[in-house]
Design a protein around this motif. Structure first.
Motif, PDB file in Angstrom:
ATOM      1  N   ILE A 251     -17.332 -32.129 -20.823  1.00 47.61           N
ATOM      2  CA  ILE A 251     -16.801 -33.212 -19.983  1.00 47.61           C
ATOM      3  C   ILE A 251     -15.273 -33.217 -20.065  1.00 47.61           C
ATOM      4  O   ILE A 251     -14.697 -33.203 -21.152  1.00 47.61           O
ATOM      5  CB  ILE A 251     -17.358 -34.579 -20.416  1.00 47.61           C
ATOM      6  CG1 ILE A 251     -18.886 -34.580 -20.373  1.00 47.61           C
ATOM      7  CG2 ILE A 251     -16.795 -35.689 -19.533  1.00 47.61           C
ATOM      8  CD1 ILE A 251     -19.494 -34.397 -19.000  1.00 47.61           C
ATOM      9  N   GLY A 252     -14.629 -33.206 -18.912  1.00 48.65           N
ATOM     10  CA  GLY A 252     -13.173 -33.190 -18.867  1.00 48.65           C
ATOM     11  C   GLY A 252     -12.567 -31.805 -18.917  1.00 48.65           C
ATOM     12  O   GLY A 252     -11.347 -31.656 -18.858  1.00 48.65           O
ATOM     13  N   ASP A 253     -13.413 -30.764 -19.004  1.00 53.10           N
ATOM     14  CA  ASP A 253     -12.888 -29.402 -19.096  1.00 53.10           C
ATOM     15  C   ASP A 253     -13.823 -28.400 -18.417  1.00 53.10           C
ATOM     16  O   ASP A 253     -13.997 -27.283 -18.879  1.00 53.10           O
ATOM     17  CB  ASP A 253     -12.686 -29.013 -20.570  1.00 53.10           C
ATOM     18  CG  ASP A 253     -11.975 -27.666 -20.726  1.00 53.10           C
ATOM     19  OD1 ASP A 253     -11.186 -27.305 -19.831  1.00 53.10           O
ATOM     20  OD2 ASP A 253     -12.236 -26.966 -21.728  1.00 53.10           O
ATOM     21  N   THR A 254     -14.437 -28.808 -17.292  1.00 53.15           N
ATOM     22  CA  THR A 254     -15.408 -27.942 -16.631  1.00 53.15           C
ATOM     23  C   THR A 254     -15.189 -27.958 -15.126  1.00 53.15           C
ATOM     24  O   THR A 254     -14.879 -28.997 -14.542  1.00 53.15           O
ATOM     25  CB  THR A 254     -16.851 -28.401 -16.933  1.00 53.15           C
ATOM     26  OG1 THR A 254     -17.096 -28.281 -18.334  1.00 53.15           O
ATOM     27  CG2 THR A 254     -17.871 -27.553 -16.177  1.00 53.15           C
ATOM     28  N   ILE A 255     -15.355 -26.788 -14.512  1.00 55.46           N
ATOM     29  CA  ILE A 255     -15.355 -26.666 -13.049  1.00 55.46           C
ATOM     30  C   ILE A 255     -16.627 -25.910 -12.662  1.00 55.46           C
ATOM     31  O   ILE A 255     -16.926 -24.856 -13.227  1.00 55.46           O
ATOM     32  CB  ILE A 255     -14.119 -25.910 -12.513  1.00 55.46           C
ATOM     33  CG1 ILE A 255     -12.820 -26.487 -13.093  1.00 55.46           C
ATOM     34  CG2 ILE A 255     -14.080 -25.976 -10.981  1.00 55.46           C
ATOM     35  CD1 ILE A 255     -11.578 -25.692 -12.731  1.00 55.46           C
ATOM     36  N   ILE A 256     -17.359 -26.456 -11.713  1.00 57.81           N
ATOM     37  CA  ILE A 256     -18.548 -25.792 -11.169  1.00 57.81           C
ATOM     38  C   ILE A 256     -18.183 -25.307  -9.768  1.00 57.81           C
ATOM     39  O   ILE A 256     -17.761 -26.098  -8.923  1.00 57.81           O
ATOM     40  CB  ILE A 256     -19.752 -26.748 -11.129  1.00 57.81           C
ATOM     41  CG1 ILE A 256     -20.018 -27.334 -12.528  1.00 57.81           C
ATOM     42  CG2 ILE A 256     -20.989 -26.032 -10.602  1.00 57.81           C
ATOM     43  CD1 ILE A 256     -21.113 -28.375 -12.569  1.00 57.81           C
ATOM     44  N   LEU A 257     -18.341 -23.998  -9.535  1.00 54.94           N
ATOM     45  CA  LEU A 257     -17.836 -23.386  -8.310  1.00 54.94           C
ATOM     46  C   LEU A 257     -18.940 -22.690  -7.524  1.00 54.94           C
ATOM     47  O   LEU A 257     -19.855 -22.110  -8.113  1.00 54.94           O
ATOM     48  CB  LEU A 257     -16.757 -22.349  -8.638  1.00 54.94           C
ATOM     49  CG  LEU A 257     -15.596 -22.809  -9.524  1.00 54.94           C
ATOM     50  CD1 LEU A 257     -15.711 -22.182 -10.894  1.00 54.94           C
ATOM     51  CD2 LEU A 257     -14.263 -22.460  -8.896  1.00 54.94           C
ATOM     52  N   VAL A 258     -18.798 -22.727  -6.201  1.00 57.69           N
ATOM     53  CA  VAL A 258     -19.719 -22.037  -5.304  1.00 57.69           C
ATOM     54  C   VAL A 258     -18.904 -21.310  -4.241  1.00 57.69           C
ATOM     55  O   VAL A 258     -17.916 -21.846  -3.724  1.00 57.69           O
ATOM     56  CB  VAL A 258     -20.673 -23.028  -4.597  1.00 57.69           C
ATOM     57  CG1 VAL A 258     -21.592 -22.290  -3.623  1.00 57.69           C
ATOM     58  CG2 VAL A 258     -21.495 -23.814  -5.601  1.00 57.69           C
ATOM     59  N   ALA A 259     -19.322 -20.074  -3.917  1.00 55.70           N
ATOM     60  CA  ALA A 259     -18.737 -19.338  -2.793  1.00 55.70           C
ATOM     61  C   ALA A 259     -19.852 -18.596  -2.092  1.00 55.70           C
ATOM     62  O   ALA A 259     -20.726 -18.007  -2.731  1.00 55.70           O
ATOM     63  CB  ALA A 259     -17.674 -18.362  -3.281  1.00 55.70           C
ATOM     64  N   GLY A 260     -19.834 -18.638  -0.762  1.00 55.43           N
ATOM     65  CA  GLY A 260     -20.860 -17.925  -0.022  1.00 55.43           C
ATOM     66  C   GLY A 260     -20.588 -17.954   1.464  1.00 55.43           C
ATOM     67  O   GLY A 260     -19.618 -18.560   1.941  1.00 55.43           O
ATOM     68  N   TYR A 261     -21.459 -17.283   2.204  1.00 59.01           N
ATOM     69  CA  TYR A 261     -21.310 -17.156   3.649  1.00 59.01           C
ATOM     70  C   TYR A 261     -22.326 -18.015   4.384  1.00 59.01           C
ATOM     71  O   TYR A 261     -23.518 -18.012   4.063  1.00 59.01           O
ATOM     72  CB  TYR A 261     -21.508 -15.702   4.072  1.00 59.01           C
ATOM     73  CG  TYR A 261     -20.345 -14.805   3.718  1.00 59.01           C
ATOM     74  CD1 TYR A 261     -19.314 -14.581   4.619  1.00 59.01           C
ATOM     75  CD2 TYR A 261     -20.278 -14.190   2.471  1.00 59.01           C
ATOM     76  CE1 TYR A 261     -18.242 -13.768   4.299  1.00 59.01           C
ATOM     77  CE2 TYR A 261     -19.210 -13.369   2.140  1.00 59.01           C
ATOM     78  CZ  TYR A 261     -18.196 -13.163   3.058  1.00 59.01           C
ATOM     79  OH  TYR A 261     -17.137 -12.359   2.739  1.00 59.01           O
ATOM     80  N   VAL A 262     -21.828 -18.732   5.374  1.00 59.98           N
ATOM     81  CA  VAL A 262     -22.688 -19.405   6.335  1.00 59.98           C
ATOM     82  C   VAL A 262     -22.392 -18.731   7.670  1.00 59.98           C
ATOM     83  O   VAL A 262     -21.289 -18.872   8.208  1.00 59.98           O
ATOM     84  CB  VAL A 262     -22.412 -20.911   6.402  1.00 59.98           C
ATOM     85  CG1 VAL A 262     -23.279 -21.554   7.474  1.00 59.98           C
ATOM     86  CG2 VAL A 262     -22.652 -21.561   5.047  1.00 59.98           C
ATOM     87  N   GLY A 263     -23.349 -17.950   8.158  1.00 65.64           N
ATOM     88  CA  GLY A 263     -23.047 -17.064   9.284  1.00 65.64           C
ATOM     89  C   GLY A 263     -22.024 -16.043   8.812  1.00 65.64           C
ATOM     90  O   GLY A 263     -22.175 -15.432   7.750  1.00 65.64           O
ATOM     91  N   SER A 264     -20.949 -15.898   9.564  1.00 59.26           N
ATOM     92  CA  SER A 264     -19.886 -14.968   9.160  1.00 59.26           C
ATOM     93  C   SER A 264     -18.722 -15.677   8.479  1.00 59.26           C
ATOM     94  O   SER A 264     -17.707 -15.051   8.151  1.00 59.26           O
ATOM     95  CB  SER A 264     -19.365 -14.214  10.390  1.00 59.26           C
ATOM     96  OG  SER A 264     -18.830 -15.134  11.344  1.00 59.26           O
ATOM     97  N   THR A 265     -18.866 -16.985   8.243  1.00 61.65           N
ATOM     98  CA  THR A 265     -17.781 -17.783   7.670  1.00 61.65           C
ATOM     99  C   THR A 265     -17.953 -17.912   6.162  1.00 61.65           C
ATOM    100  O   THR A 265     -18.995 -18.375   5.691  1.00 61.65           O
ATOM    101  CB  THR A 265     -17.737 -19.185   8.300  1.00 61.65           C
ATOM    102  OG1 THR A 265     -17.625 -19.061   9.714  1.00 61.65           O
ATOM    103  CG2 THR A 265     -16.559 -19.990   7.766  1.00 61.65           C
ATOM    104  N   ARG A 266     -16.936 -17.522   5.439  1.00 62.06           N
ATOM    105  CA  ARG A 266     -16.988 -17.634   3.979  1.00 62.06           C
ATOM    106  C   ARG A 266     -16.409 -18.978   3.565  1.00 62.06           C
ATOM    107  O   ARG A 266     -15.290 -19.340   3.947  1.00 62.06           O
ATOM    108  CB  ARG A 266     -16.204 -16.494   3.318  1.00 62.06           C
ATOM    109  CG  ARG A 266     -16.404 -16.419   1.800  1.00 62.06           C
ATOM    110  CD  ARG A 266     -15.728 -15.163   1.247  1.00 62.06           C
ATOM    111  NE  ARG A 266     -16.007 -14.986  -0.176  1.00 62.06           N
ATOM    112  CZ  ARG A 266     -15.334 -15.579  -1.158  1.00 62.06           C
ATOM    113  NH1 ARG A 266     -14.334 -16.396  -0.863  1.00 62.06           N
ATOM    114  NH2 ARG A 266     -15.652 -15.357  -2.421  1.00 62.06           N
ATOM    115  N   LEU A 267     -17.184 -19.722   2.772  1.00 59.25           N
ATOM    116  CA  LEU A 267     -16.784 -21.056   2.327  1.00 59.25           C
ATOM    117  C   LEU A 267     -16.756 -21.102   0.806  1.00 59.25           C
ATOM    118  O   LEU A 267     -17.576 -20.464   0.140  1.00 59.25           O
ATOM    119  CB  LEU A 267     -17.766 -22.105   2.851  1.00 59.25           C
ATOM    120  CG  LEU A 267     -17.900 -22.228   4.367  1.00 59.25           C
ATOM    121  CD1 LEU A 267     -19.014 -23.200   4.718  1.00 59.25           C
ATOM    122  CD2 LEU A 267     -16.587 -22.669   5.012  1.00 59.25           C
ATOM    123  N   ILE A 268     -15.818 -21.876   0.256  1.00 61.89           N
ATOM    124  CA  ILE A 268     -15.785 -22.135  -1.170  1.00 61.89           C
ATOM    125  C   ILE A 268     -15.733 -23.631  -1.392  1.00 61.89           C
ATOM    126  O   ILE A 268     -15.254 -24.394  -0.556  1.00 61.89           O
ATOM    127  CB  ILE A 268     -14.577 -21.455  -1.871  1.00 61.89           C
ATOM    128  CG1 ILE A 268     -13.246 -22.000  -1.318  1.00 61.89           C
ATOM    129  CG2 ILE A 268     -14.657 -19.943  -1.754  1.00 61.89           C
ATOM    130  CD1 ILE A 268     -12.034 -21.525  -2.106  1.00 61.89           C
TER     131      ILE A 268
END
Length: 273
Positions: A251-268
């Protein structure tokens, strides 16, 4: 508001500014997320400089440099209404020589996560941010937490190069449906946008699990993968604020990250715990 194209002219104008200066670097196609950075800069500084520059060196071959949304006239109007003092809009020829001195991201932290899937991307990011900070010499520079790894690497560069600028992390701004604001959201069809909402939904689920006492990273990631199953993922990762992989939430020192494609668009997207 004064519009400036030349780095030399901006450096000269910067010398005339008395008091503190806030700087908001952008690639344009401005939205409420950018505006939140500008508003914070205006609140905390005597003057605010905004840059709009679609930086070619951070795009890999085959990425969307040519089609990246450019709305320069609308962006100028937004900055004027927002009360920006200086708007810097250089061309690549203004910013780069033919035979450039190199700038390289760290060999480990610059080549994990985003750096793994976009090798060399952070070289270009740090190269242009380094130039912009030297041109604007701001008291504070404002960066969004959505680009969490970029933020970490910029802070690292500023610290290690002994630059006199405070990097200010700013919270992610989301649309009413929960989607993190991004200039690339314009690429999404209505159907794709609904699919993209699974990213925010997975992060919300992770936060709820932590609130209920679950701190095992693999257990949280498994539940996120279940939600994200329809999306072509690059990664789902849980790290500390120094971007080290961790087995348990801190707690206070964590980042949860996601990256992926929806269609041809890459989102983070991400959430800071």
């Amino acid at each position: 508001m004064k519009l400036v194209h030349s780095p030399q002219e901006l450096k000269s104008l910067r010398k005339t500014l008395k008091g503190s200066v806030g700087f908001v670097p952008t690639m344009g196609a401005l939205h409420e997320g950018h505006l939140s950075l500008i508003k914070r800069s205006k609140l905390e500084n005597d003057h605010t400089i905004v840059s709009i520059f679609v930086n070619p060196t951070q795009f890999l071959p085959g990425e969307d440099f040519e089609k990246y949304p450019r709305r320069y006239e609308a962006d100028k109007k937004i900055c004027e209404i927002a009360g920006v003092d200086l708007l810097f809009m250089p061309t690549p020829q203004d910013m780069y020589e033919k035979d450039e001195v190199g700038m390289y991201a760290p060999k480990i932290k610059g080549y994990i996560l985003e750096g793994h899937f976009r090798p060399g991307h952070f070289d270009g990011v740090l190269q242009v941010v380094n130039k912009l900070l030297h041109i604007t010499n701001p008291t504070r520079a404002y960066f969004g937490k959505k680009d969490a790894q970029q933020l970490y690497l910029v802070q690292k560069m500023v610290r290690e190069f002994f630059l006199d600028t405070q990097i200010v992390p700013c919270d992610i701004v989301r649309d009413q449906d929960g989607l993190a604001l991004s200039s690339r959201n314009v690429y999404l069809s209505q159907k794709e946008r609904q699919k993209a909402l699974l990213i925010a939904k997975s992060l919300k689920k992770a936060a709820k699990m932590v609130q209920s006492g679950v701190i095992d990273a693999e257990e949280i990631k498994k539940r996120m993968y279940d939600i994200l199953e329809p999306i072509k993922l690059d990664y789902v990762e849980i790290v500390d604020r120094e971007f080290n992989q961790i087995d348990q939430i801190k707690i206070g020192d964590t980042i949860i990250l996601v990256a992926g494609y929806v269609g041809s668009t890459r989102l983070i997207d991400n959430i800071w715990i």
